[in-house]
Each structure stands twice: as structure tokens, then as C-alpha cells.
Design a protein around this motif. Structure first.
Motif, PDB file in Angstrom:
ATOM      1  N   TYR A 248      40.850  35.459  34.339  1.00  0.00           N
ATOM      2  CA  TYR A 248      40.666  34.857  33.040  1.00  0.00           C
ATOM      3  C   TYR A 248      41.327  35.450  32.038  1.00  0.00           C
ATOM      4  O   TYR A 248      41.582  34.484  31.094  1.00  0.00           O
ATOM      5  CB  TYR A 248      38.995  35.047  32.778  1.00  0.00           C
ATOM      6  CG  TYR A 248      38.304  34.295  33.671  1.00  0.00           C
ATOM      7  CD1 TYR A 248      37.672  33.035  33.509  1.00  0.00           C
ATOM      8  CD2 TYR A 248      37.760  35.057  34.711  1.00  0.00           C
ATOM      9  CE1 TYR A 248      36.924  32.327  34.394  1.00  0.00           C
ATOM     10  CE2 TYR A 248      36.790  34.507  35.698  1.00  0.00           C
ATOM     11  CZ  TYR A 248      36.558  33.162  35.516  1.00  0.00           C
ATOM     12  OH  TYR A 248      35.749  32.383  36.508  1.00  0.00           O
ATOM     13  N   ALA A 269      41.839  26.979  23.119  1.00  0.00           N
ATOM     14  CA  ALA A 269      40.644  26.993  23.929  1.00  0.00           C
ATOM     15  C   ALA A 269      41.044  27.937  25.057  1.00  0.00           C
ATOM     16  O   ALA A 269      39.996  28.880  25.378  1.00  0.00           O
ATOM     17  CB  ALA A 269      40.432  25.699  24.586  1.00  0.00           C
ATOM     18  N   GLU A 272      40.507  31.494  23.708  1.00  0.00           N
ATOM     19  CA  GLU A 272      39.113  31.627  23.219  1.00  0.00           C
ATOM     20  C   GLU A 272      38.363  32.111  24.546  1.00  0.00           C
ATOM     21  O   GLU A 272      37.676  33.181  24.622  1.00  0.00           O
ATOM     22  CB  GLU A 272      38.443  30.368  22.732  1.00  0.00           C
ATOM     23  CG  GLU A 272      36.971  30.379  22.436  1.00  0.00           C
ATOM     24  CD  GLU A 272      36.666  31.300  21.579  1.00  0.00           C
ATOM     25  OE1 GLU A 272      35.354  31.680  21.364  1.00  0.00           O
ATOM     26  OE2 GLU A 272      37.422  31.440  20.522  1.00  0.00           O
ATOM     27  N   ARG A 273      38.710  31.433  25.646  1.00  0.00           N
ATOM     28  CA  ARG A 273      37.990  31.760  26.862  1.00  0.00           C
ATOM     29  C   ARG A 273      38.632  33.097  27.275  1.00  0.00           C
ATOM     30  O   ARG A 273      37.836  34.058  27.873  1.00  0.00           O
ATOM     31  CB  ARG A 273      38.567  30.937  28.132  1.00  0.00           C
ATOM     32  CG  ARG A 273      37.933  29.583  28.010  1.00  0.00           C
ATOM     33  CD  ARG A 273      38.163  28.510  29.249  1.00  0.00           C
ATOM     34  NE  ARG A 273      39.279  28.297  29.668  1.00  0.00           N
ATOM     35  CZ  ARG A 273      40.276  27.199  29.128  1.00  0.00           C
ATOM     36  NH1 ARG A 273      39.561  26.380  28.350  1.00  0.00           N
ATOM     37  NH2 ARG A 273      41.395  27.178  29.570  1.00  0.00           N
ATOM     38  N   ARG A 276      36.622  35.677  25.141  1.00  0.00           N
ATOM     39  CA  ARG A 276      35.415  35.969  25.444  1.00  0.00           C
ATOM     40  C   ARG A 276      35.133  36.785  26.962  1.00  0.00           C
ATOM     41  O   ARG A 276      34.320  37.633  27.036  1.00  0.00           O
ATOM     42  CB  ARG A 276      34.528  34.583  25.739  1.00  0.00           C
ATOM     43  CG  ARG A 276      34.713  33.989  24.034  1.00  0.00           C
ATOM     44  CD  ARG A 276      33.734  32.778  24.099  1.00  0.00           C
ATOM     45  NE  ARG A 276      32.370  33.508  24.266  1.00  0.00           N
ATOM     46  CZ  ARG A 276      31.627  33.858  23.113  1.00  0.00           C
ATOM     47  NH1 ARG A 276      32.078  33.733  21.962  1.00  0.00           N
ATOM     48  NH2 ARG A 276      30.382  34.229  23.442  1.00  0.00           N
ATOM     49  N   ALA A 277      36.159  36.548  27.714  1.00  0.00           N
ATOM     50  CA  ALA A 277      36.167  37.263  29.251  1.00  0.00           C
ATOM     51  C   ALA A 277      36.385  38.513  28.718  1.00  0.00           C
ATOM     52  O   ALA A 277      35.622  39.480  29.585  1.00  0.00           O
ATOM     53  CB  ALA A 277      37.065  36.721  30.103  1.00  0.00           C
TER      54      ALA A 277
END
Length: 359
Positions: A248, A269, A272-273, A276-277
């Protein structure tokens, strides 16, 4: 005892120099005669030099100050990365005297060929600093390492590769890239003496620094942050598990800084992913290690303005009930050279701790 005292005097010069012999005697608790004898040995070995005379006070003869010398002893740092080879020579005063990087696709390349190319590169940088004597050579690799054996470097396709010398015969010690990057940030960057270094590359590693030293774990494999599971049953990872962080937030999953600067929604996006991971994995690391600072290095440095906010948001959300504030989150100051500088720093630390070995 003399070897210990040589290290004691050289350590004071390295940490607080330049210093007069009188100051060294006061700091070490040794007699002035002993200090003078030890300084003479260090001068002869080229580890220290004397500055012009200075007057410490209104009375007495002016003394001379002793400082580290970068004129004779140096370290050779090397790095094998997935897409490059790097070599640098760093003298005892931590000045980089020569450095070269060449692009190379090292994925699944036979280890002997990679090491031969690295050996040639090392010869080129050494030729740029012919007056320096190399006290040691350390190689940074992106994989698990122990006792001179590269156990597994999945992104290189290497397993159980023994490395004790380069093809030219030069002895070399091998260490994990993330550990050395943490050491490089400690010695050449702005990091405190306690921090967690996160190395973002195709894989993701971490170096743990506690009170100025590396924590390697019982088998030397601490810091494999990239294989912390952040999504049970997620996509397959190269390690054989599923849902690992590097799937990720590894380099292959990240957009370029140019795409992010252009403001594309897909790039935003993806970042962002990934953030957060990464924040989720770091939450577990913080709960176990309690670092005061988290340093994001490697490919995370140019992405820091976009990546840091989602990382910080997850840390704040998940750690808020347990501590007054999450750890400080900062970009690495050493950039892409962190690991190769850390490789050289490991040698220089040994020289400072045991100068008697230089005879």
C-alpha cells in the motif's frame, strides 16, 4: 588500559573539540603527562591535528588545541539498491571526500555481477581520495542481514548470499539499509538520539535508534515495518503474506511528486491511501517503541508535504487516548544518501571507539 584511554581522549576531542591538553586532562581525569603521551600517539596516527597556539588566560604559555583530523583516515560506504549503486568516501571529520552513484537495474541480477560493478565503482571513488587510508568498508543492502550473510533481499531476488569481501579482495561488512539510513540520519542529519527512521523504497524498512545506538533485535531483524499487515486478506506481498504495508505504501504504490503538484485527483487519492496505511502501521510501532520522533526517509522525503498529513491524522486519531501527543513527524535531512552515509558512519564510530586498532 592505554587503548581505553586513547578512546577516551579521542572521544572527548570528537564530541567537544578542539580542546587543549589541559582541558582534556580535566575532562578525562587523566594526568597532563598521560594526556600529552596519548595525544602524541593520536597525532602520529593521523587521527588528530593541532591548531595554532591560543592563549587560555592572561598568564602562562599559550597552549595548542587538539582537533579531529580528516587528512589521513576515512571510511568507505557502499550501497546496493534496486535501481542504483552508490559509493562514498567520508573522512574522520565526517566530510564526504568522494561520492558516485550509477543507475543500474539490480532486480534479479546475479549477485556476483552486482558486486563486481560495485567494486569497480568503489575503485573510482577511492582514486579520487588517494591520500586517505580506508579504515573499513560497510555495505548497505535492502534485506535481512546477519553474520555476513544476506538472508533475504526479496526486491533484489537474493537469498542466502554470503558477502565478506568485494571481488578485489577488500573486506566488507554488510548491514541492513534501513538500519544504516537511521545511523546516517543520526550522524549527519538533524535527528535526536531517540527516533524511529522509516525508509521508503520499493520495500519499507525501519531503523530504531535508542540513546544514540541501533536496536537490531535478538536476531538482527528488527524494523521490518513493510511486512506489518495493515489489511487482513489484502493483496499478495512479495514476502508471501497478504495485506502488508509495502503493498500500500511502497514506492510502486505511490504517485510522483510531479503528479501530486499538478493536483490530479487520482494521485491525491493514492497518496491519501498510502499515508493512512503508513499511519496505521506506525501506530503499532509507536505503541511498542514509544519514539519521540518519526523520521520519514527515502522516497517519502519528496512526498512529505502530501504524505505527512494523512499519516499524522491516523496517528493522532489512534494514539490520542494513550498519550498527550503523537510523536513528531519530520522528513529525513540526509535524503537519498542516508544509508551510504550510515555505512561510512559505522566505520568511523568504530575508529573513534577503538583508535588503538589503527596501529
Amino acid at each position: 588500559m592505554r587503548a581505553r584511554n586513547l578512546g577516551l581522549v579521542l572521544g572527548e576531542v570528537a564530541g567537544g573539540g578542539p580542546l587543549t591538553r589541559a582541558a582534556l586532562a580535566e575532562l578525562t581525569g587523566l594526568t597532563k603527562t598521560t594526556v600529552s603521551s596519548l595525544v602524541a600517539d593520536l597525532l602520529a596516527a593521523g587521527l588528530v591535528a593541532e591548531s595554532p597556539a591560543v592563549r587560555a588566560g592572561e598568564r602562562g604559555r599559550p597552549g595548542t588545541e587538539v582537533r579531529l583530523s580528516g587528512g589521513r583516515v576515512a571510511a568507505l560506504g557502499l550501497e546496493v539498491n534496486v535501481g542504483s549503486l552508490t559509493a562514498c568516501v567520508v573522512d574522520l571529520t565526517r566530510v564526504v571526500r568522494a561520492r558516485r552513484t550509477v543507475r543500474a537495474d539490480n532486480r534479479s541480477r546475479e549477485p556476483g555481477r552486482v558486486l563486481a560493478a560495485l567494486d569497480r565503482l568503489a575503485g573510482e571513488v577511492l582514486a579520487e581520495a588517494p591520500s586517505l587510508r580506508i579504515a573499513g568498508t560497510v555495505l548497505a543492502v535492502p534485506g535481512t542481514v546477519g553474520d555476513g550473510l544476506i538472508h533475504h533481499a526479496p526486491h533484489l531476488g537474493w537469498r542466502d548470499v554470503a558477502v565478506s569481501a568485494l571481488p578485489s579482495g577488500r573486506p566488507v561488512a554488510v548491514e541492513n539499509e534501513a538500519n544504516l539510513a537511521a545511523l546516517g540520519e543520526l550522524e549527519f542529519g538533524d535527528a535526536p538520539r531517540d527516533f524511529l527512521y522509516v525508509s521508503g523504497e520499493i520495500g519499507i524498512g525501519a531503523g530504531i535508534v535508542r540513546d544514540g545506538g541501533l536496536l537490531r533485535g535478538a536476531t538482527g531483524l528488527a524494523g521490518e515495518l513493510g511486512h506489518v499487515v495493515v489489511a487482513e486478506g489484502g493483496p499478495a506481498c512479495r514476502c508471501g503474506s497478504r495485506g502488508c504495508l509495502e503493498v500500500y505504501a511502497g514506492q510502486d504504490a505511490l504517485p510522483s511528486p510531479e503528479a501530486l503538484a499538478a493536483g490530479g485527483p487520482e494521485a491525491a487519492a493514492a497518496c491519501e491511501r498510502a499515508g493512512r496505511a503508513l499511519g496505521l502501521a506506525l501506530t503499532s510501532a509507536v505503541n511498542v517503541l514509544d519514539p519521540g520522533t518519526i523520521v520519514l526517509g527515502g522516497c517519502y522525503v519528496p512526498l512529505f508535504p502530501w504524505l505527512a498529513p494523512p499519516v499524522a491524522a491516523v496517528l493522532a486519531d489512534r494514539l490520542g487516548a494513550l498519550r498527550p501527543a503523537p510523536p513528531a513527524l519530520v522528513p529525513a535531512a540526509t535524503g537519498p544518501d542516508a544509508a551510504v552515509l550510515g555505512a561510512a558512519a559505522r566505520v568511523l564510530r568504530r575508529v573513534l571507539a577503538d583508535p588503538a586498532a589503527q596501529w
